[in-house]
Design an enzyme around this catalytic site. Sequence first.
Site, PDB file in Angstrom:
ATOM      1  N   ASP A 199      18.942  19.273  -4.576  1.00  0.00           N
ATOM      2  CA  ASP A 199      20.505  18.733  -4.635  1.00  0.00           C
ATOM      3  C   ASP A 199      21.187  18.150  -2.650  1.00  0.00           C
ATOM      4  O   ASP A 199      22.083  17.537  -3.037  1.00  0.00           O
ATOM      5  CB  ASP A 199      21.336  19.500  -5.410  1.00  0.00           C
ATOM      6  CG  ASP A 199      21.375  18.868  -6.653  1.00  0.00           C
ATOM      7  OD1 ASP A 199      20.439  18.004  -6.865  1.00  0.00           O
ATOM      8  OD2 ASP A 199      22.268  19.008  -7.317  1.00  0.00           O
ATOM      9  N   TYR A 244      20.729  19.036 -28.564  1.00  0.00           N
ATOM     10  CA  TYR A 244      19.542  19.534 -28.266  1.00  0.00           C
ATOM     11  C   TYR A 244      19.882  20.867 -29.006  1.00  0.00           C
ATOM     12  O   TYR A 244      20.027  21.583 -28.192  1.00  0.00           O
ATOM     13  CB  TYR A 244      18.019  19.474 -27.346  1.00  0.00           C
ATOM     14  CG  TYR A 244      19.217  19.891 -26.187  1.00  0.00           C
ATOM     15  CD1 TYR A 244      18.960  20.959 -25.174  1.00  0.00           C
ATOM     16  CD2 TYR A 244      19.307  18.569 -25.257  1.00  0.00           C
ATOM     17  CE1 TYR A 244      19.277  20.875 -24.263  1.00  0.00           C
ATOM     18  CE2 TYR A 244      19.694  18.528 -24.103  1.00  0.00           C
ATOM     19  CZ  TYR A 244      19.629  19.678 -23.464  1.00  0.00           C
ATOM     20  OH  TYR A 244      20.115  20.313 -21.938  1.00  0.00           O
ATOM     21  N   ARG A 285      19.990  27.026 -17.976  1.00  0.00           N
ATOM     22  CA  ARG A 285      19.977  26.773 -16.967  1.00  0.00           C
ATOM     23  C   ARG A 285      19.539  27.878 -16.492  1.00  0.00           C
ATOM     24  O   ARG A 285      19.408  28.103 -15.590  1.00  0.00           O
ATOM     25  CB  ARG A 285      20.907  26.061 -16.104  1.00  0.00           C
ATOM     26  CG  ARG A 285      20.805  25.538 -14.282  1.00  0.00           C
ATOM     27  CD  ARG A 285      22.186  25.565 -14.396  1.00  0.00           C
ATOM     28  NE  ARG A 285      21.636  23.842 -14.596  1.00  0.00           N
ATOM     29  CZ  ARG A 285      20.897  22.892 -13.732  1.00  0.00           C
ATOM     30  NH1 ARG A 285      20.968  22.996 -12.479  1.00  0.00           N
ATOM     31  NH2 ARG A 285      21.490  21.303 -14.221  1.00  0.00           N
ATOM     32  N   GLU A 293      22.928  34.052  -0.602  1.00  0.00           N
ATOM     33  CA  GLU A 293      23.749  33.876  -1.461  1.00  0.00           C
ATOM     34  C   GLU A 293      24.981  34.091  -1.375  1.00  0.00           C
ATOM     35  O   GLU A 293      25.244  35.020  -1.458  1.00  0.00           O
ATOM     36  CB  GLU A 293      22.536  33.698  -2.829  1.00  0.00           C
ATOM     37  CG  GLU A 293      23.872  33.239  -4.334  1.00  0.00           C
ATOM     38  CD  GLU A 293      24.883  32.612  -3.975  1.00  0.00           C
ATOM     39  OE1 GLU A 293      25.233  32.796  -4.806  1.00  0.00           O
ATOM     40  OE2 GLU A 293      23.417  31.760  -4.053  1.00  0.00           O
TER      41      GLU A 293
END
Length: 391
Positions: free
Chosen positions: A296, A219, A110, A36
């Site tokens: 993605d 929501y 997320r 990362e």
Amino acid sequence: MATIQDRPVIIVGGGIGGLAAALALALKGIRSILLEQSSEFREVGAGIQIGPNAFRRFDLLGIRKAVDAIAVFPDNLIMRDALTGEEVTRIPMGERALKHYGQPYGVIHRADLHDALLQACRAQPLISLHTSAKVTGHVDHGDSVSVTLADGTVIEGSCIIGCDGLWSALREHVVGDGKPRISGHIAYRAVLPLAEVPEAQRENNVVLWAGPKTHLVHYPLRRGELYNLVAVFHSNRYEEGWNSYGDVAELNERFQNQQPQVHTLLNKIESWRMWVLCDREPVGNWTKGRTTLLGDAAHPMLQYLAQGACMAMEDAVCLADKLAARRDDPNSAFLAYQQERYLRTARVQLMARVYGDFYHATGPVRELRNAFLSGRTAEQAYAGNQWLYGG
């Protein structure tokens, strides 16, 4: 020739897709090194919707309990017309949808999903996690691979999985199709404490206010402690990334003449984060030698079907299955993985564009949309989404 038993799989990118891939591989007994580039593992963003297809992967990845503990399970998916306030359609979720699909429909922050995956990865001795590890180059040696980091460190492995997102550098090597396609749509996102949401608008539903070239979705999140807002509209503005600040004046201008309930929520936010919505044309190949792409990086899609993270987790489970079955031949495993995945993900990419046009319809198209959806039964809605949620 280096097999995945001899050397670890190198995973580039520590988002949801990268962590899911590492975890799926570990559960098959396959070692990985996850790189990362940021100084810490973290996820930028707010709420995401997770369909029944994602919950099947949570079960397989062993994170279902952690997800259930923090997710919200809405009672309904509702579309309202932002100009008139009429309810266009209501799809019951809860037990009724669970009975149909065999899995629930949920919403989650997320960052919470990312953390559930991260904690599961940290508990796996077969996963080596590294931060501040920006990949600046890689080499396919034919029988093995190596990557070079910004600090000059060289890491050797059996193969590479590129989970480096929409602006993937590895995609440029594998596919070479340049920059992402700009949709002309901008999304503003924000999260409110529940106490700041007017009581009349607190509901355990996913609500979409469909307007002309706009929509607002809201929501609850984190067991109902927070409220997620996403406002989308057409714009020519373009900034790369996911964390730019939005222009409140432009936001209000785009949503003018819409229902008071829409403006009440928009006015509750003093500072919005924004991102420009981009995707790419579907491709049938995202593998080159011992390098493949996931999530993605392979098939970026607009958010209108709420399937970006779901597709990445489907990818991860599928790829782990293929590598486990072909431990001595990563390239063959990668080709089998993309063969199984590319048509499904292409369909989601294309249908997400269609849904964006559907949500933002104007004039007679809006009237046709409302007439069509208002006559649809719950069973017809479930059947229409079976291809997606049953996958």
